[in-house]
Design a protein around this motif. Structure first.
Motif, mmCIF file in Angstrom:
data_model
loop_
_atom_site.group_PDB
_atom_site.id
_atom_site.type_symbol
_atom_site.label_atom_id
_atom_site.label_comp_id
_atom_site.label_asym_id
_atom_site.label_seq_id
_atom_site.Cartn_x
_atom_site.Cartn_y
_atom_site.Cartn_z
ATOM 1 N N ARG A 160 0.825 -1.212 0.000
ATOM 2 C CA ARG A 160 0.000 0.000 0.000
ATOM 3 C C ARG A 160 0.864 1.268 0.000
ATOM 4 N NH1 ARG A 160 -2.954 -3.061 4.257
ATOM 5 N NH2 ARG A 160 -4.714 -4.047 3.225
ATOM 6 N N VAL A 161 1.893 1.282 0.831
ATOM 7 C CA VAL A 161 2.759 2.463 0.918
ATOM 8 C C VAL A 161 3.500 2.690 -0.396
ATOM 9 C CG1 VAL A 161 4.839 3.405 2.020
ATOM 10 C CG2 VAL A 161 3.004 2.465 3.428
ATOM 11 N N VAL A 162 4.045 1.644 -0.984
ATOM 12 C CA VAL A 162 4.772 1.784 -2.254
ATOM 13 C C VAL A 162 3.836 2.322 -3.332
ATOM 14 C CG1 VAL A 162 5.917 0.502 -4.099
ATOM 15 C CG2 VAL A 162 6.562 0.102 -1.705
ATOM 16 N N LYS A 163 2.631 1.794 -3.397
ATOM 17 C CA LYS A 163 1.653 2.270 -4.382
ATOM 18 C C LYS A 163 1.337 3.743 -4.153
ATOM 19 C CE LYS A 163 -1.541 2.198 -7.524
ATOM 20 N NZ LYS A 163 -1.150 2.455 -8.889
ATOM 21 N N LEU A 164 1.090 4.125 -2.897
ATOM 22 C CA LEU A 164 0.775 5.514 -2.596
ATOM 23 C C LEU A 164 1.958 6.448 -2.872
ATOM 24 C CD1 LEU A 164 -1.322 4.988 0.646
ATOM 25 C CD2 LEU A 164 -2.155 5.890 -1.547
ATOM 26 N N MET A 165 3.163 5.990 -2.612
ATOM 27 C CA MET A 165 4.347 6.807 -2.919
ATOM 28 C C MET A 165 4.472 6.999 -4.432
ATOM 29 S SD MET A 165 5.636 7.881 -0.120
ATOM 30 C CE MET A 165 7.234 8.478 -0.605
ATOM 31 N N HIS A 166 4.136 5.974 -5.183
ATOM 32 C CA HIS A 166 4.152 6.083 -6.644
ATOM 33 C C HIS A 166 3.144 7.146 -7.100
ATOM 34 C CE1 HIS A 166 4.646 4.874 -10.797
ATOM 35 N NE2 HIS A 166 3.336 4.751 -10.894
ATOM 36 N N VAL A 167 1.946 7.117 -6.528
ATOM 37 C CA VAL A 167 0.923 8.114 -6.857
ATOM 38 C C VAL A 167 1.395 9.509 -6.449
ATOM 39 C CG1 VAL A 167 -1.436 8.900 -6.343
ATOM 40 C CG2 VAL A 167 -0.993 6.468 -6.764
ATOM 41 N N ALA A 168 1.980 9.619 -5.252
ATOM 42 C CA ALA A 168 2.477 10.914 -4.784
ATOM 43 C C ALA A 168 3.552 11.452 -5.726
ATOM 44 C CB ALA A 168 3.022 10.788 -3.364
ATOM 45 N N ARG A 169 4.426 10.576 -6.196
ATOM 46 C CA ARG A 169 5.487 10.999 -7.117
ATOM 47 C C ARG A 169 4.890 11.489 -8.434
ATOM 48 N NH1 ARG A 169 10.669 7.373 -8.309
ATOM 49 N NH2 ARG A 169 11.824 8.953 -7.193
ATOM 50 N N GLN A 170 3.855 10.792 -8.916
ATOM 51 C CA GLN A 170 3.217 11.205 -10.164
ATOM 52 C C GLN A 170 2.515 12.551 -10.024
ATOM 53 O OE1 GLN A 170 0.735 7.756 -10.904
ATOM 54 N NE2 GLN A 170 2.084 7.077 -12.555
ATOM 55 N N ARG A 171 1.951 12.814 -8.866
ATOM 56 C CA ARG A 171 1.202 14.053 -8.645
ATOM 57 C C ARG A 171 2.085 15.235 -8.276
ATOM 58 N NH1 ARG A 171 -4.224 12.130 -5.381
ATOM 59 N NH2 ARG A 171 -5.028 10.804 -7.040
ATOM 60 N N ALA A 172 3.288 14.963 -7.847
ATOM 61 C CA ALA A 172 4.188 16.047 -7.427
ATOM 62 C C ALA A 172 4.607 16.877 -8.639
ATOM 63 C CB ALA A 172 5.419 15.466 -6.745
ATOM 64 N N PRO A 173 4.650 18.178 -8.458
ATOM 65 C CA PRO A 173 5.114 19.022 -9.567
ATOM 66 C C PRO A 173 6.599 18.781 -9.826
ATOM 67 C CG PRO A 173 4.811 20.329 -7.581
ATOM 68 C CD PRO A 173 4.332 18.940 -7.263
#
Length: 156
Positions: free
Chosen positions: A18-31
């Motif tokens: 779950r954390v790895v998936k969420l970090m991936h999403v956070a990285r994609q959303r980060a400017p």
């Protein structure tokens, strides 16, 4: 799976996924800190900032293929964040070093990351943050060791 059968390591595995998936999403959303630099190249810049290194050493340090790292490094060089210099130990080879512009980018990356983490962990105590940092460092060390040892464990 019923909770009565769940082991600590299976629960950890579920949380890590779950954390790895969420970090991936956070990285994609980060400017993007720099519009022309792929954020996947940022770990290279952080690694090079620890001291000059050859592309092969850099690839090993970030656990990536030399051709991929070479391509990403070329972009960093083209944009002035990294320079190629003669290796002082072997003039035929080149080492990579962070430029002043690269140091400025690293500073901005660190500041943005710290600001994001401070917001994310605003309700955490300093002791909780220190504990998480300690446990993550231990997990990272064991994970890195698992790539180079047959046991997958580090000595303590």
């Amino acid at each position: 799976m019923p909770d009565s059968i769940t082991t600590p390591t299976s629960a950890l595995g579920d949380e890590l996924v779950r954390v790895v998936k969420l970090m991936h999403v956070a990285r994609q959303r980060a400017p993007r800190q720099h519009p022309l630099v792929d954020p996947m190249a940022y770990p290279l810049l952080f690694t090079i900032s620890r001291g000059p290194s050859r592309v092969s050493e850099l690839a090993e340090a970030v656990h990536a293929d030399v051709s991929t790292v070479s391509r990403q490094v070329s972009t960093l060089v083209d944009h002035g964040f990294v320079s190629r210099e003669a290796d002082p130990d072997d003039g035929r080879a080149q080492v990579l070093a962070v430029t002043t512009e690269g140091e400025d980018l690293l500073l901005a990356l660190r500041e943005n990351r710290e600001r994001w983490l401070q917001g994310l962990l605003a309700d955490w105590s300093d002791d909780d943050v220190r504990s998480l940092t300690t446990w993550l460092a231990r997990l990272r060390g064991d994970l890195e060791a698992s790539f180079t040892t047959t046991t997958g464990r580090t000595d303590r």
